[in-house]
Scaffold this motif. Structure first.
Motif, PDB file in Angstrom:
ATOM      1  N   VAL A 254       0.684  -1.487  -0.284  1.00  0.00           N
ATOM      2  CA  VAL A 254       0.157   0.214   0.156  1.00  0.00           C
ATOM      3  C   VAL A 254       0.869   1.045  -0.301  1.00  0.00           C
ATOM      4  O   VAL A 254      -0.025   2.542  -1.284  1.00  0.00           O
ATOM      5  N   ASP A 255       1.854   1.248   1.039  1.00  0.00           N
ATOM      6  CA  ASP A 255       2.383   2.076   0.870  1.00  0.00           C
ATOM      7  C   ASP A 255       3.597   2.122  -0.640  1.00  0.00           C
ATOM      8  O   ASP A 255       3.842   4.121  -0.812  1.00  0.00           O
ATOM      9  N   SER A 256       3.542   1.740  -1.476  1.00  0.00           N
ATOM     10  CA  SER A 256       4.779   1.225  -2.344  1.00  0.00           C
ATOM     11  C   SER A 256       3.336   2.692  -3.690  1.00  0.00           C
ATOM     12  O   SER A 256       3.899   3.603  -4.143  1.00  0.00           O
ATOM     13  N   GLU A 257       2.650   1.751  -3.801  1.00  0.00           N
ATOM     14  CA  GLU A 257       0.983   1.941  -4.504  1.00  0.00           C
ATOM     15  C   GLU A 257       1.298   4.265  -3.962  1.00  0.00           C
ATOM     16  O   GLU A 257       0.967   4.389  -5.118  1.00  0.00           O
ATOM     17  N   LEU A 258       0.863   3.781  -2.597  1.00  0.00           N
ATOM     18  CA  LEU A 258       0.988   5.482  -2.511  1.00  0.00           C
ATOM     19  C   LEU A 258       1.809   6.460  -2.995  1.00  0.00           C
ATOM     20  O   LEU A 258       1.176   7.499  -4.157  1.00  0.00           O
ATOM     21  N   LYS A 259       3.383   6.270  -2.991  1.00  0.00           N
ATOM     22  CA  LYS A 259       3.634   6.787  -3.370  1.00  0.00           C
ATOM     23  C   LYS A 259       4.145   6.814  -4.987  1.00  0.00           C
ATOM     24  O   LYS A 259       4.415   7.557  -5.295  1.00  0.00           O
ATOM     25  N   ASP A 260       3.310   6.243  -4.923  1.00  0.00           N
ATOM     26  CA  ASP A 260       3.782   5.940  -7.113  1.00  0.00           C
ATOM     27  C   ASP A 260       2.480   7.456  -7.348  1.00  0.00           C
ATOM     28  O   ASP A 260       3.088   7.457  -7.913  1.00  0.00           O
ATOM     29  N   LEU A 261       1.428   6.985  -6.725  1.00  0.00           N
ATOM     30  CA  LEU A 261      -0.067   8.053  -7.109  1.00  0.00           C
ATOM     31  C   LEU A 261       1.086   9.261  -6.939  1.00  0.00           C
ATOM     32  O   LEU A 261       0.189  10.365  -7.617  1.00  0.00           O
ATOM     33  N   GLU A 262       1.272   9.419  -5.517  1.00  0.00           N
ATOM     34  CA  GLU A 262       1.485  10.895  -5.469  1.00  0.00           C
ATOM     35  C   GLU A 262       2.668  11.485  -5.675  1.00  0.00           C
ATOM     36  O   GLU A 262       2.800  12.291  -6.642  1.00  0.00           O
ATOM     37  N   TYR A 263       3.208  10.610  -6.697  1.00  0.00           N
ATOM     38  CA  TYR A 263       4.604  10.600  -7.599  1.00  0.00           C
ATOM     39  C   TYR A 263       4.203  11.191  -8.880  1.00  0.00           C
ATOM     40  O   TYR A 263       5.024  11.988  -9.954  1.00  0.00           O
ATOM     41  N   GLU A 264       3.763  10.150  -9.651  1.00  0.00           N
ATOM     42  CA  GLU A 264       2.729  10.440 -10.367  1.00  0.00           C
ATOM     43  C   GLU A 264       1.608  11.767 -10.686  1.00  0.00           C
ATOM     44  O   GLU A 264       1.539  12.790 -11.964  1.00  0.00           O
ATOM     45  N   LEU A 265       1.332  12.693  -9.838  1.00  0.00           N
ATOM     46  CA  LEU A 265       0.368  13.793  -9.958  1.00  0.00           C
ATOM     47  C   LEU A 265      -0.568  13.681 -10.655  1.00  0.00           C
ATOM     48  O   LEU A 265      -0.993  14.616 -11.628  1.00  0.00           O
ATOM     49  N   LYS A 266      -1.282  12.820 -10.860  1.00  0.00           N
ATOM     50  CA  LYS A 266      -1.931  12.439 -11.637  1.00  0.00           C
ATOM     51  C   LYS A 266      -3.805  12.868 -11.635  1.00  0.00           C
ATOM     52  O   LYS A 266      -4.047  13.201 -10.680  1.00  0.00           O
ATOM     53  N   PRO A 267      -4.456  14.190 -12.406  1.00  0.00           N
ATOM     54  CA  PRO A 267      -5.012  14.093 -11.910  1.00  0.00           C
ATOM     55  C   PRO A 267      -6.188  13.353 -11.701  1.00  0.00           C
ATOM     56  O   PRO A 267      -6.280  12.000 -12.205  1.00  0.00           O
ATOM     57  N   GLY A 268      -6.949  13.157 -11.579  1.00  0.00           N
ATOM     58  CA  GLY A 268      -8.200  12.423 -10.921  1.00  0.00           C
ATOM     59  C   GLY A 268      -7.657  10.863  -9.942  1.00  0.00           C
ATOM     60  O   GLY A 268      -8.664  10.173  -9.487  1.00  0.00           O
ATOM     61  N   TYR A 269      -6.686  11.347  -9.261  1.00  0.00           N
ATOM     62  CA  TYR A 269      -6.281  10.625  -7.875  1.00  0.00           C
ATOM     63  C   TYR A 269      -5.911  10.748  -6.798  1.00  0.00           C
ATOM     64  O   TYR A 269      -6.140   9.748  -5.799  1.00  0.00           O
ATOM     65  N   GLU A 270      -6.682  12.090  -6.601  1.00  0.00           N
ATOM     66  CA  GLU A 270      -7.292  12.846  -5.223  1.00  0.00           C
ATOM     67  C   GLU A 270      -7.574  11.243  -4.370  1.00  0.00           C
ATOM     68  O   GLU A 270      -7.105  10.967  -2.721  1.00  0.00           O
ATOM     69  N   SER A 271      -8.906  11.236  -5.015  1.00  0.00           N
ATOM     70  CA  SER A 271      -9.839  10.229  -3.984  1.00  0.00           C
ATOM     71  C   SER A 271      -8.976   8.817  -3.552  1.00  0.00           C
ATOM     72  O   SER A 271      -9.376   7.961  -2.734  1.00  0.00           O
ATOM     73  N   LYS A 272      -7.701   8.159  -4.669  1.00  0.00           N
ATOM     74  CA  LYS A 272      -7.857   7.043  -4.720  1.00  0.00           C
ATOM     75  C   LYS A 272      -6.858   7.133  -3.408  1.00  0.00           C
ATOM     76  O   LYS A 272      -6.245   6.597  -2.372  1.00  0.00           O
ATOM     77  N   VAL A 273      -5.916   7.987  -3.484  1.00  0.00           N
ATOM     78  CA  VAL A 273      -5.004   9.043  -2.295  1.00  0.00           C
ATOM     79  C   VAL A 273      -5.273   8.822  -0.827  1.00  0.00           C
ATOM     80  O   VAL A 273      -4.972   8.244   0.201  1.00  0.00           O
TER      81      VAL A 273
END
Length: 62
Positions: free
Chosen positions: A31-50
């Motif tokens: 989960v930590d790895s997935e979270l870091k990947d999403l935060e690094y990508e900073l793609k719109p629409g990922y706020e909810s998943k983060v």
């Protein structure tokens, strides 16, 4: 992180996978790895998943 692969898992498969991740202590790291990947990508629409992953990681940390 590598390429995403779509795998069709049954509910029983998913339950077994979650049990294995939790019992081996890897759930937090995944989960930590997935979270870091999403935060690094900073793609719109990922706020909810983060937000959901942050809540999950807090549960796993306890």
């Amino acid at each position: 992180m590598g390429a995403k692969v779509k795998v069709n898992l049954t509910d029983e498969d998913k339950e077994l996978l979650v049990e294995a991740l939790l019992s081996q202590g890897y759930a937090y790291e995944v989960v930590d790895s997935e979270l870091k990947d999403l935060e690094y990508e900073l793609k719109p629409g990922y706020e909810s998943k983060v937000k959901r992953l942050n809540a999950l990681i807090k549960k796993l940390h306890n």
